[in-house]
Write a protein that holds these residues in place. Structure first.
Motif, PDB file in Angstrom:
ATOM      1  N   VAL A 145       0.911  -1.314  -0.017  1.00 49.44           N
ATOM      2  CA  VAL A 145       0.061  -0.091  -0.078  1.00 49.44           C
ATOM      3  C   VAL A 145       0.791   1.288   0.022  1.00 49.44           C
ATOM      4  N   LEU A 146       0.470   2.381  -0.867  1.00 51.35           N
ATOM      5  CA  LEU A 146       1.282   3.291  -0.931  1.00 51.35           C
ATOM      6  C   LEU A 146       0.455   4.479  -0.243  1.00 51.35           C
ATOM      7  N   LEU A 147       0.754   5.240   0.775  1.00 53.48           N
ATOM      8  CA  LEU A 147       0.264   6.316   1.368  1.00 53.48           C
ATOM      9  C   LEU A 147       0.565   7.653   0.622  1.00 53.48           C
ATOM     10  N   VAL A 148      -0.325   8.509  -0.151  1.00 49.49           N
ATOM     11  CA  VAL A 148       0.192   9.385  -1.295  1.00 49.49           C
ATOM     12  C   VAL A 148      -0.296  10.752  -0.540  1.00 49.49           C
ATOM     13  N   PRO A 149       0.509  11.572  -0.217  1.00 50.95           N
ATOM     14  CA  PRO A 149      -0.045  13.027  -0.030  1.00 50.95           C
ATOM     15  C   PRO A 149      -0.352  13.701  -1.063  1.00 50.95           C
ATOM     16  N   THR A 150      -1.253  14.581  -1.344  1.00 53.40           N
ATOM     17  CA  THR A 150      -1.640  15.078  -2.574  1.00 53.40           C
ATOM     18  C   THR A 150      -2.165  16.521  -1.952  1.00 53.40           C
ATOM     19  N   ALA A 151      -2.552  17.240  -3.046  1.00 56.17           N
ATOM     20  CA  ALA A 151      -2.981  18.606  -2.605  1.00 56.17           C
ATOM     21  C   ALA A 151      -4.702  18.551  -2.110  1.00 56.17           C
ATOM     22  N   GLU A 152      -5.188  17.138  -2.480  1.00 52.64           N
ATOM     23  CA  GLU A 152      -6.525  17.102  -2.091  1.00 52.64           C
ATOM     24  C   GLU A 152      -6.670  16.302  -0.728  1.00 52.64           C
ATOM     25  N   GLY A 153      -5.559  15.952  -0.281  1.00 51.31           N
ATOM     26  CA  GLY A 153      -5.623  15.214   0.954  1.00 51.31           C
ATOM     27  C   GLY A 153      -4.714  13.848   0.890  1.00 51.31           C
ATOM     28  N   LEU A 154      -4.738  12.903   1.957  1.00 52.75           N
ATOM     29  CA  LEU A 154      -3.868  11.704   1.886  1.00 52.75           C
ATOM     30  C   LEU A 154      -4.617  10.438   1.315  1.00 52.75           C
ATOM     31  N   TYR A 155      -4.218   9.747   0.488  1.00 56.93           N
ATOM     32  CA  TYR A 155      -4.727   8.500  -0.344  1.00 56.93           C
ATOM     33  C   TYR A 155      -3.994   7.339   0.079  1.00 56.93           C
ATOM     34  N   ALA A 156      -4.731   6.241   0.356  1.00 62.78           N
ATOM     35  CA  ALA A 156      -4.257   4.718   0.395  1.00 62.78           C
ATOM     36  C   ALA A 156      -4.536   4.461  -0.968  1.00 62.78           C
ATOM     37  N   VAL A 157      -3.325   3.701  -1.676  1.00 66.46           N
ATOM     38  CA  VAL A 157      -3.322   3.468  -3.029  1.00 66.46           C
ATOM     39  C   VAL A 157      -2.758   1.909  -3.081  1.00 66.46           C
ATOM     40  N   GLU A 158      -3.343   0.961  -3.548  1.00 63.60           N
ATOM     41  CA  GLU A 158      -2.844  -0.279  -3.916  1.00 63.60           C
ATOM     42  C   GLU A 158      -1.489  -0.058  -4.558  1.00 63.60           C
ATOM     43  N   ALA A 159      -0.613  -0.886  -4.388  1.00 65.58           N
ATOM     44  CA  ALA A 159       0.646  -0.754  -5.152  1.00 65.58           C
ATOM     45  C   ALA A 159       0.409  -1.346  -6.783  1.00 65.58           C
ATOM     46  N   THR A 160      -0.723  -2.258  -6.675  1.00 65.50           N
ATOM     47  CA  THR A 160      -1.018  -3.076  -7.889  1.00 65.50           C
ATOM     48  C   THR A 160      -2.276  -2.302  -8.644  1.00 65.50           C
ATOM     49  N   ALA A 161      -2.580  -1.144  -8.191  1.00 63.97           N
ATOM     50  CA  ALA A 161      -3.756  -0.409  -8.827  1.00 63.97           C
ATOM     51  C   ALA A 161      -3.230  -0.224 -10.164  1.00 63.97           C
ATOM     52  N   PRO A 162      -4.437  -0.055 -11.076  1.00 68.16           N
ATOM     53  CA  PRO A 162      -4.231   0.319 -12.581  1.00 68.16           C
ATOM     54  C   PRO A 162      -3.393   1.864 -12.704  1.00 68.16           C
ATOM     55  N   GLY A 163      -2.298   1.930 -13.435  1.00 67.54           N
ATOM     56  CA  GLY A 163      -1.591   2.948 -13.524  1.00 67.54           C
ATOM     57  C   GLY A 163      -0.581   3.478 -12.553  1.00 67.54           C
TER      58      GLY A 163
ATOM     59  N   THR B 286      -6.320   8.167  -7.316  1.00 66.81           N
ATOM     60  CA  THR B 286      -6.391   7.003  -7.386  1.00 66.81           C
ATOM     61  C   THR B 286      -6.354   6.646  -5.705  1.00 66.81           C
ATOM     62  N   GLY B 287      -7.332   5.430  -5.364  1.00 64.37           N
ATOM     63  CA  GLY B 287      -7.282   5.101  -3.955  1.00 64.37           C
ATOM     64  C   GLY B 287      -8.448   5.488  -3.291  1.00 64.37           C
ATOM     65  N   THR B 288      -7.998   5.231  -1.963  1.00 67.81           N
ATOM     66  CA  THR B 288      -9.020   5.668  -0.748  1.00 67.81           C
ATOM     67  C   THR B 288      -8.670   6.943  -0.216  1.00 67.81           C
ATOM     68  N   ARG B 289      -9.460   7.949   0.015  1.00 69.06           N
ATOM     69  CA  ARG B 289      -9.004   9.270   0.582  1.00 69.06           C
ATOM     70  C   ARG B 289      -9.070   8.873   2.043  1.00 69.06           C
ATOM     71  N   LEU B 290      -8.057   9.245   2.815  1.00 66.84           N
ATOM     72  CA  LEU B 290      -8.062   9.027   4.198  1.00 66.84           C
ATOM     73  C   LEU B 290      -8.203  10.355   5.028  1.00 66.84           C
ATOM     74  N   ALA B 291      -7.715  11.237   4.555  1.00 67.42           N
ATOM     75  CA  ALA B 291      -7.791  12.530   5.255  1.00 67.42           C
ATOM     76  C   ALA B 291      -7.581  13.759   4.212  1.00 67.42           C
ATOM     77  N   ALA B 292      -8.416  14.875   4.817  1.00 64.70           N
ATOM     78  CA  ALA B 292      -8.437  16.165   4.191  1.00 64.70           C
ATOM     79  C   ALA B 292      -6.918  16.723   4.096  1.00 64.70           C
TER      80      ALA B 292
END
Length: 371
Positions: free
Chosen positions: A167-185, A209-215
């Motif tokens: 799982v990748l915890l990806v911080p973005t301008a829209e918040g923190l997302y949990a993304v499966e490492a095998t997700a498309p793209g 991509t993924g599930t947003r965990l936080a704002a």
């Protein structure tokens, strides 16, 4: 008039439970990650040993030390996690413990009370069945949490242990997302690292991509918590590196003879090793202080972490350099593990922020004039 509360005195000593944990981890690593095994794994390009990780994470329960029991963890503290990292540093083991069981776990702990997805993922990380990484450059200091977002095209470079993550915890301008490492793209492109025992990669995560965990605001606070814990406990890994290098150098110079005398008996070498011992003892105090401050939730934890990183990174590099030099010719060979310790120490010296960034943090937090 009530007197102001005095800050608690940090406990720098190891408890019996911590020593028992150290013995268990050391025995496992001696059996499954001795020097020839680690060297061969590093040179293979696939350094991770899944069986070793399973035994460390679930067999010993090290992966869940920071996770409360109600979420499926061991309910221990940063002090116990620091002991594990000391032993992993002593053996330069390729394992995603710092990145998954500390940095990613601490990031999720900041969100577990408000997000069921974060709490569920914590249980999986605590069991060792899955691993996660915080998708920020490994050199990001705690003060850089606010700017640790994906670049153009959703690319983040220099992410440690990304190749081993589920799982990748990806911080973005829209918040923190949990993304499966095998997700498309999602792309994980290996980079050429200095330290072969902790591979780096460039991650590309398209869009949201993924599930947003936080704002965004909560995301920044959670990432800062993860980076702070990572920087603080990295000092314990650096301590383990320095301790092994000193111990191995003393052993070698006792056995190596020149002019019918152990080379360690020569005054110049004795002085160098005595100075190194003093540095290692001081590094132990700084690392233990940081771990204790994190464990107790001390308001001085950011300062303790900054002090530990400002000092311990240099000690680890100095000890590793001395290990290579004082081993003479054998220390320059690929067969001897000294080069792994030097590379790990050099790579760690910029991980979670270089020493200069932490000295600036000390100046800011202690209200001292910076150089």
């Amino acid at each position: 008039m009530t007197a102001p509360a005095q800050p608690a005195t940090p406990d720098l000593l190891y408890s019996q439970d911590e020593e028992d944990l150290r013995a268990a981890v050391r025995a496992l690593l001696a059996d499954r990650a001795d020097a020839p095994t680690v060297i061969a794994a590093a040179e293979s390009g696939t350094p991770y040993d899944r069986r070793l990780w399973d035994e460390l994470a679930s067999g010993i329960g090290a992966a869940g030390l920071l996770v409360p029991e109600r979420l499926g963890g061991q309910g221990a503290s940063h002090r116990e996690a620091a002991v594990v990292l000391e032993e992993l540093g002593r053996a330069v083991v390729p394992a995603p413990y710092l990145t998954s069981s500390v940095m990613a776990t601490e990031t999720l702990l900041a969100l577990a009370g408000a997000d069921r997805g974060a709490a569920a993922l914590l249980g999986e990380l605590a069991s060792g069945s899955r691993t996660a990484v915080l998708a920020v450059p490994f050199a990001t200091p705690p003060s850089g949490a606010g700017s640790a977002t994906a670049g153009p095209g959703g690319t983040v470079r220099g992410v440690a242990d990304a190749a081993a993550a589920d799982v990748l915890l990806v911080p973005t301008a829209e918040g923190l997302y949990a993304v499966e490492a095998t997700a498309p793209g999602v792309r994980v492109e290996p980079l050429v690292p200095l330290d072969l025992t902790r591979p780096l990669a460039a991650l590309t995560v398209p869009g949201t991509t993924g599930t947003r965990l936080a704002a965004p605001e909560a995301s920044t606070a959670a990432v800062r918590r993860g980076l702070l814990a990572g920087a603080g406990l990295l000092a314990s890994e650096q301590l383990g590196i320095a301790e092994w290098c000193l111990t191995e150098t003393v052993r070698y110079t006792r056995e190596r003879h020149q002019f019918n005398r152990p080379v360690g008996s020569f005054q110049a070498l004795k002085h160098r090793m005595a100075q190194l011992w003093l540095e290692v003892v001081s590094a132990r105090a700084a690392a233990r202080n940081a771990a204790d401050a994190l464990a107790t939730g001390s308001p001085d934890a950011p300062l303790a972490v900054a002090v530990a990183q400002a000092y311990c990174s240099g000690v680890a590099v100095h000890a590793a350099e001395a290990c290579v030099q004082l081993h003479g010719g054998i220390g320059m060979t690929w067969e001897h593990p000294a080069h792994l310790y030097l590379k790990r120490a050099k790579a760690d010296s910029i991980a979670c922020g270089p020493a200069g960034a932490h000295r600036d943090a000390v100046a800011r937090l202690a209200d001292l004039p910076a150089p």
